[in-house]
Design a protein around this motif. Structure first.
Motif, short mmCIF file in Angstrom:
data_model
loop_
_atom_site.label_atom_id
_atom_site.label_comp_id
_atom_site.label_asym_id
_atom_site.label_seq_id
_atom_site.Cartn_x
_atom_site.Cartn_y
_atom_site.Cartn_z
N LEU A 128 0.68 -1.20 0.17
CA LEU A 128 0.07 0.04 0.15
C LEU A 128 0.72 1.33 -0.10
CD1 LEU A 128 -2.86 -1.10 2.38
CD2 LEU A 128 -3.04 -0.58 -0.05
N SER A 129 2.05 1.02 0.69
CA SER A 129 2.86 2.40 0.88
C SER A 129 3.48 2.54 -0.60
CB SER A 129 4.06 2.08 1.88
OG SER A 129 4.85 3.19 1.68
N ALA A 130 4.27 1.49 -1.19
CA ALA A 130 4.69 1.81 -2.59
C ALA A 130 3.49 2.37 -3.53
CB ALA A 130 5.21 0.47 -3.00
N LEU A 131 2.50 1.83 -3.53
CA LEU A 131 1.46 2.07 -4.47
C LEU A 131 0.87 3.56 -4.33
CD1 LEU A 131 -0.91 -1.09 -4.58
CD2 LEU A 131 0.59 -0.28 -6.54
N VAL A 150 -1.10 4.28 7.42
CA VAL A 150 0.03 4.12 6.29
C VAL A 150 -0.04 5.37 5.26
CG1 VAL A 150 0.73 3.03 4.32
CG2 VAL A 150 0.15 1.89 6.48
N PHE A 151 -1.41 5.78 4.91
CA PHE A 151 -1.66 6.92 4.05
C PHE A 151 -1.34 8.03 4.73
CE2 PHE A 151 -4.95 3.83 1.55
CZ PHE A 151 -3.35 3.26 1.00
N ILE A 208 2.49 8.57 4.38
CA ILE A 208 2.74 8.99 2.86
C ILE A 208 2.71 10.49 2.49
CG2 ILE A 208 1.89 8.95 0.37
CD1 ILE A 208 3.42 6.60 1.35
N SER A 209 2.03 11.29 3.27
CA SER A 209 2.13 12.75 3.24
C SER A 209 3.47 13.23 3.48
CB SER A 209 0.97 13.63 3.94
OG SER A 209 1.54 13.14 5.29
N VAL A 210 4.13 12.73 4.09
CA VAL A 210 5.52 13.10 4.35
C VAL A 210 6.36 12.63 3.41
CG1 VAL A 210 7.50 12.89 6.13
CG2 VAL A 210 5.29 12.85 7.03
N TYR A 211 6.50 11.57 2.90
CA TYR A 211 7.43 11.14 1.93
C TYR A 211 6.88 11.32 0.44
CZ TYR A 211 9.33 9.42 6.34
OH TYR A 211 9.66 9.28 7.59
N VAL A 222 7.20 1.07 6.14
CA VAL A 222 6.35 1.82 5.32
C VAL A 222 7.20 2.90 4.45
CG1 VAL A 222 4.38 3.47 5.31
CG2 VAL A 222 4.01 1.13 6.60
N THR A 223 7.90 3.57 5.33
CA THR A 223 8.90 4.57 4.76
C THR A 223 9.77 4.30 3.78
OG1 THR A 223 8.56 5.96 6.94
CG2 THR A 223 10.59 6.48 5.45
N LEU A 224 10.44 2.99 4.04
CA LEU A 224 11.29 2.37 3.30
C LEU A 224 10.86 2.11 1.90
CD1 LEU A 224 13.51 0.20 5.47
CD2 LEU A 224 14.29 2.26 4.38
#
Lengths: 127, 127, 127, 127, 127, 127
Positions: free
Chosen positions: C63-66, C96-97, C100-103, D61-63
């Motif tokens: 989910l993070s990658a997507l 998790v989502f 994602i706002s950070v990265y 998740v970050t990685l």
């Protein structure tokens, strides 16, 4: 059989990458032999010699995708060498990267052209 | 001369896009006729018929870049039609997108394949 | 054996995707049965049940990658369902989502959260 | 209170980054102390210790996000160290990057694995 | 104080987004009120009215980043409205997207221009 | 006339890039003089001095796009210099990159800020 895929992949991989490929696989083996095996099996064992596209065109498709991604400089350099090994000319490689300026912008095209330039220079020195 | 580039670009553009292309340019003209002219001049007037790559291979390179970008679904569908118009077969288009799974991942490949599927279906209905 | 990979992959795939997965594979089969097989074999046969990560954590990684890719909305929705099927809670998916706002920035996070919202709504309606 | 966010963020940041983090913040301070403060406040003060995910899973998740972006090598190396500091094993980090090959392609996975390899080597030398 | 950041952010947010913004926040609140708060606090409370850039230029910078990302269509449409609300003209917005063709390619520029076109049309209908 | 575009582009290019630009074009000429000409003609001959945006704002738009792409470090450094040459201050450049953290994430912002820092340092040494 999985072993067939690996053997077929390794044969394909060696045929187009030569010494450079061998060092790369050793490098990858030190961090993950499993991933190294997947790289041989899936891209080179399953996909690489499917009948739909000849090997030269496959390399152009690959160079185009790598240039469009923008961040894949090491792979771009490696596949520039592979493309040359399959018989693609320098002129055609340059032509692919010129076209990338239309679809992914001038920075992606510039980076790919300068990466290719480094590879060409390195190969000229070895002669 | 700039007019030459435009004329040459328009001729190239019309030759491969047909009615679809004309509607697209009209659509773009309503928001920016200048940009619409640049699109004809640079990609189609300057790049498209350079001698280094035949038109079929250019389309495969384009499809590969668009699929790798991931977000270019409208352009992916348009160039799937253009590729077919230049004589690329459906099988070869599919082959390009299968290969994308290696370089840009399975989601990019899936999205490209499903976009191509919609185009093929639409064309089959028209027959 | 390739057949083992396919069987193992299909079992893994069915276990977490249910009806949705079956329709997806049928859809993909209509454009490329070969690619459909690779999708079952490599991600689900080779990678999915490797011992290093439990299935729940694998789904969070996915989910993070997507979400970071930004363009993978259909896959984001599909894996949101898969994650729920493996026992991940809605709260954790949202978490998790948010991260994602950070990265990858707020737009990528917003799109992922709104995609998840649609999935949750759809599932609530079915109850 | 903003000061609370900063203090909490700095505490979280220091706990997982050690000396490396301190140098990084000094480096960033020389170009923009404001941005440096936002980095401590938002990712580390607001997000990092929210209850929904434990710190180890947050790092995975970050990685995953960083590897999928493809261009974030410095951050990938930094968070590889952070992940190890939170107790994630090398094997699990490798596993995350193997999985990235499915969702963002082999080049993204290779780059992440080779970045991790460099970090592991550097840490081994220090021992 | 966090409350100050939120109040300041909400004021900034409301000033430029109007009804559209309110609906958006409600929508986001249904999936994650926490994230919705972060969105008001960080981008609109911390960044938006920093003295270094006037609000119009900030919106052009934002439109450029969103267009370059390629996948951020909903945010591109929202910020096209916001830019107009801050006094940026349609012509300037179009100019930014024309320039994107150079740096992120023609597909990213086309998608941004067609998104802007839809927004302009929608606004014309409301009059 | 194409020659007009080239002359106009070269004049624009030289005006803002100085010695750095000349070396860059020579470098590019060694791999593809054609591409080098397109770079002068399209971005600098066609787009750069269109009336819709002043040159300073164009550079901010460019810096924003380059930072959002994430992979364009060489172009980011080159355009940081160009922006300074057009009269944009260091503070404004930093401000643009701070804002990028919202739309493309903290890693993209950090990389852009550290690239700008290197440029500023290099320029300070020359004084």
């Amino acid at each position: 059989m999985s072993d067939d895929r690996y053997e077929r992949g390794l044969k394909n991989f060696k045929a187009v990458t030569g010494d450079v490929g061998e060092k790369f696989i050793q490098n990858l083996n030190e961090i993950s032999p499993d991933f190294s095996r997947y790289l041989i099996e899936y891209p080179f064992g399953d996909i690489y010699n499917r009948p739909g596209l000849d090997v030269k065109t496959r390399e152009l498709v690959t160079l185009s995708a790598l240039a469009a991604l923008g961040y894949a400089e090491p792979e771009l350099k490696a596949h520039t060498k592979v493309a040359l090994n399959t018989g693609v000319t320098r002129e055609v490689i340059i032509e692919v990267f010129i076209q990338i300026s239309v679809y992914a912008g001038f920075p992606a095209a510039i980076n790919a052209l300068l990466a290719a330039k480094e590879v060409f220079k390195e190969l000229d020195k070895k002669k």
